[in-house]
Scaffold this active site. Structure first.
Site, PDB file in Angstrom:
ATOM      1  N   TYR A 108      -3.889   2.935   6.672  1.00 56.93           N
ATOM      2  CA  TYR A 108      -2.756   2.313   5.970  1.00 56.93           C
ATOM      3  C   TYR A 108      -1.863   3.375   5.323  1.00 56.93           C
ATOM      4  CZ  TYR A 108      -0.369  -0.787   2.597  1.00 56.93           C
ATOM      5  OH  TYR A 108       0.566  -1.466   1.852  1.00 56.93           O
ATOM      6  N   SER A 151       5.138   1.451   0.584  1.00 57.42           N
ATOM      7  CA  SER A 151       4.079   1.389  -0.425  1.00 57.42           C
ATOM      8  C   SER A 151       4.008   2.731  -1.143  1.00 57.42           C
ATOM      9  CB  SER A 151       2.743   1.116   0.269  1.00 57.42           C
ATOM     10  OG  SER A 151       1.672   1.349  -0.614  1.00 57.42           O
ATOM     11  N   ILE A 172       0.978  -5.513  -5.906  1.00 57.89           N
ATOM     12  CA  ILE A 172       1.745  -6.757  -6.055  1.00 57.89           C
ATOM     13  C   ILE A 172       0.727  -7.877  -6.270  1.00 57.89           C
ATOM     14  CG2 ILE A 172       3.463  -8.271  -5.005  1.00 57.89           C
ATOM     15  CD1 ILE A 172       3.988  -6.010  -2.930  1.00 57.89           C
ATOM     16  N   LYS A 173       1.050  -8.810  -7.150  1.00 59.14           N
ATOM     17  CA  LYS A 173       0.153  -9.957  -7.349  1.00 59.14           C
ATOM     18  C   LYS A 173       0.258 -10.896  -6.157  1.00 59.14           C
ATOM     19  CE  LYS A 173      -0.192 -10.037 -12.305  1.00 59.14           C
ATOM     20  NZ  LYS A 173       0.622 -10.319 -13.482  1.00 59.14           N
TER      21      LYS A 173
HETATM   22  N1  LIG Z   1       0.045  -6.488  -1.892  1.00 61.61           N
HETATM   23  C1  LIG Z   1       0.186  -5.286  -2.414  1.00 61.61           C
HETATM   24  O1  LIG Z   1      -0.438  -5.001  -3.459  1.00 61.61           O
HETATM   25  C2  LIG Z   1       1.098  -4.278  -1.780  1.00 61.61           C
HETATM   26  C3  LIG Z   1       1.239  -3.027  -2.391  1.00 61.61           C
HETATM   27  C4  LIG Z   1       2.123  -2.095  -1.840  1.00 61.61           C
HETATM   28  C5  LIG Z   1       2.828  -2.401  -0.694  1.00 61.61           C
HETATM   29  N2  LIG Z   1       2.652  -3.625  -0.106  1.00 61.61           N
HETATM   30  C6  LIG Z   1       3.424  -3.903   1.116  1.00 61.61           C
HETATM   31  O2  LIG Z   1       4.217  -5.049   0.874  1.00 61.61           O
HETATM   32  C7  LIG Z   1       4.316  -5.825   2.075  1.00 61.61           C
HETATM   33  C8  LIG Z   1       3.845  -7.239   1.800  1.00 61.61           C
HETATM   34  O3  LIG Z   1       2.546  -7.186   1.251  1.00 61.61           O
HETATM   35  P1  LIG Z   1       1.658  -8.495   1.082  1.00 61.61           P
HETATM   36  O4  LIG Z   1       0.417  -8.094   0.344  1.00 61.61           O
HETATM   37  O5  LIG Z   1       2.491  -9.589   0.581  1.00 61.61           O
HETATM   38  O6  LIG Z   1       1.309  -8.733   2.601  1.00 61.61           O
HETATM   39  P2  LIG Z   1       0.128  -9.571   3.321  1.00 61.61           P
HETATM   40  O7  LIG Z   1      -0.045 -10.836   2.595  1.00 61.61           O
HETATM   41  O8  LIG Z   1      -1.067  -8.709   3.475  1.00 61.61           O
HETATM   42  O9  LIG Z   1       0.709  -9.741   4.780  1.00 61.61           O
HETATM   43  C9  LIG Z   1       2.069  -9.886   5.020  1.00 61.61           C
HETATM   44  C10 LIG Z   1       2.233 -10.437   6.358  1.00 61.61           C
HETATM   45  O10 LIG Z   1       1.925  -9.454   7.352  1.00 61.61           O
HETATM   46  C11 LIG Z   1       1.588 -10.172   8.510  1.00 61.61           C
HETATM   47  N3  LIG Z   1       0.792  -9.373   9.436  1.00 61.61           N
HETATM   48  C12 LIG Z   1      -0.375  -8.755   9.186  1.00 61.61           C
HETATM   49  N4  LIG Z   1      -0.829  -8.156  10.305  1.00 61.61           N
HETATM   50  C13 LIG Z   1       0.104  -8.411  11.272  1.00 61.61           C
HETATM   51  C14 LIG Z   1       0.198  -8.101  12.629  1.00 61.61           C
HETATM   52  N5  LIG Z   1      -0.747  -7.399  13.230  1.00 61.61           N
HETATM   53  N6  LIG Z   1       1.278  -8.546  13.336  1.00 61.61           N
HETATM   54  C15 LIG Z   1       2.238  -9.272  12.731  1.00 61.61           C
HETATM   55  N7  LIG Z   1       2.191  -9.606  11.440  1.00 61.61           N
HETATM   56  C16 LIG Z   1       1.135  -9.191  10.715  1.00 61.61           C
HETATM   57  C17 LIG Z   1       0.775 -11.344   7.992  1.00 61.61           C
HETATM   58  O11 LIG Z   1       0.949 -12.403   8.902  1.00 61.61           O
HETATM   59  P3  LIG Z   1       0.022 -13.718   8.887  1.00 61.61           P
HETATM   60  O12 LIG Z   1       0.627 -14.587   7.828  1.00 61.61           O
HETATM   61  O13 LIG Z   1       0.180 -14.254  10.236  1.00 61.61           O
HETATM   62  O14 LIG Z   1      -1.365 -13.277   8.542  1.00 61.61           O
HETATM   63  C18 LIG Z   1       1.366 -11.631   6.621  1.00 61.61           C
HETATM   64  O15 LIG Z   1       2.195 -12.767   6.609  1.00 61.61           O
HETATM   65  C19 LIG Z   1       3.485  -5.091   3.128  1.00 61.61           C
HETATM   66  O16 LIG Z   1       4.303  -4.268   3.896  1.00 61.61           O
HETATM   67  C20 LIG Z   1       2.534  -4.257   2.292  1.00 61.61           C
HETATM   68  O17 LIG Z   1       2.093  -3.108   2.976  1.00 61.61           O
HETATM   69  C21 LIG Z   1       1.807  -4.557  -0.618  1.00 61.61           C
END
Ligand SMILES: NC(=O)c1ccc[n+]([C@@H]2O[C@H](COP(=O)([O-])OP(=O)(O)OC[C@H]3O[C@@H](n4cnc5c(N)ncnc54)[C@H](OP(=O)(O)O)[C@@H]3O)[C@@H](O)[C@H]2O)c1
Length: 258
Positions: free
Chosen positions: A160, A147, A193-194
């Site tokens: 985080y 991130s 990310i959306k």
């Molecule tokens: N969204 C953003 O704006 C953004 C920005 C920068 C970076 N990122 C990074 O991009 C990646 C994907 O982001 P996202 O927003 O798509 O993710 P998300 O929807 O928040 O979660 C991704 C997955 O992580 C799993 N997860 C959460 N806690 C967990 C745990 N304790 N043990 C095992 N699995 C766990 C969840 O599983 P469940 O389905 O079982 O809940 C979910 O499927 C992440 O690494 C995030 O840090 C996201």
């Protein structure tokens, strides 16, 4: 023996786009989620969309309790893949504890530990089991979904941000130690990310793309998946590297005032 990509946290949001990227390029996929029903549902949907590749979902959580990483379930996952003769040639560490609502010095220490344990120690454990097999098979690729908050802080996300900064240190150290086995370790750094969180909070996100990024838009999951694909399949001589996918958000100092 079948080669496959393993994508963690791929029942929703970005993980789904990463799975689809690999499956659409005829690669076999293993993915994880924490909820058995969601894993089953996702597996069925993936199989319907990509009938010609093997797609297997596993239900695993990162932790046994707030302070203990569930090492055993990682071990069992890899033993099961060995039994099925599946080799994880690419490991994509997408799952993350977002650490939402953890305020500096307000929450119990266990809230902080939970995020660090999931985003760092659990990923370390997955890398250990994957790298052991990659080493035996002549190499592989590990990609962290990191991130831009590893470098630039946002409010109330102290655990985080700390976990993502630490993850980059871990990524570089692994790249150094594993290079001699032809294992490349890299990180994608998305900005916003959306995802479904975006859709649930339209007011919060209204001004973000146009005022805070030169490109004027935020990433969608497939932008992140494209960067993962580059590291996994094209970046033969690249390891320990970071690819920022944030529309230029990190290099912009002030919000654009209209
Ligand atoms: N969204 C953003 O704006 C953004 C920005 C920068 C970076 N990122 C990074 O991009 C990646 C994907 O982001 P996202 O927003 O798509 O993710 P998300 O929807 O928040 O979660 C991704 C997955 O992580 C799993 N997860 C959460 N806690 C967990 C745990 N304790 N043990 C095992 N699995 C766990 C969840 O599983 P469940 O389905 O079982 O809940 C979910 O499927 C992440 O690494 C995030 O840090 C996201």
């Amino acid at each position: 023996m079948k080669n496959a990509v393993l994508v963690t946290g791929a029942c929703k949001n970005t993980g789904v786009d990463i799975v689809k990227q690999f499956a659409s390029k005829s690669q076999n996929v293993v993915f994880t989620g924490r909820n058995a029903d969601s894993v089953k549902k996702a597996e069925k949907a993936y199989k319907q969309e990509f009938p010609d590749v093997s797609i297997i979902g596993y239900t695993i959580d990162s932790l046994i309790n707030e302070t203990t990483v569930d090492e055993k379930s990682v071990e069992e996952l890899f033993y099961d893949l060995d039994k099925k003769d599946i080799f994880v040639k690419t490991l994509v560490l997408n799952a993350a504890d977002q650490g939402l609502g953890i305020k500096a010095f307000k929450n119990p220490l266990t809230d902080f530990m939970k995020v660090i344990n999931t985003n760092m120690a659990w990923n370390y454990c997955l890398c250990e089991h994957a790298a052991k097999r990659m080493k035996e098979k002549g190499g592989g690729s590990i990609v962290f979904i990191n991130s831009n908050t590893a470098y630039r802080a946002i409010p109330d996300r102290i655990a985080y941000s700390a976990s993502k900064s630490g993850q980059l240190g871990m990524m570089r150290a692994m790249a150094l130690d594993l290079g001699k086995y032809n294992i490349r370790v890299n990180a994608v750094l998305p900005g916003m990310i959306k995802t479904d969180r975006w859709e649930k909070n339209p007011e919060f996100y209204k001004d973000v793309p146009s005022r805070f990024t030169p490109i004027g838009d935020v990433a969608v999951g497939s932008d992140v998946a494209d960067a993962v694909w580059y590291f996994a399949e094209h970046a033969r001589n690249t390891t320990g590297a970071e690819l920022v996918v944030d529309g230029g958000n990190t290099i912009q100092l002030y919000p654009i005032i209209k």
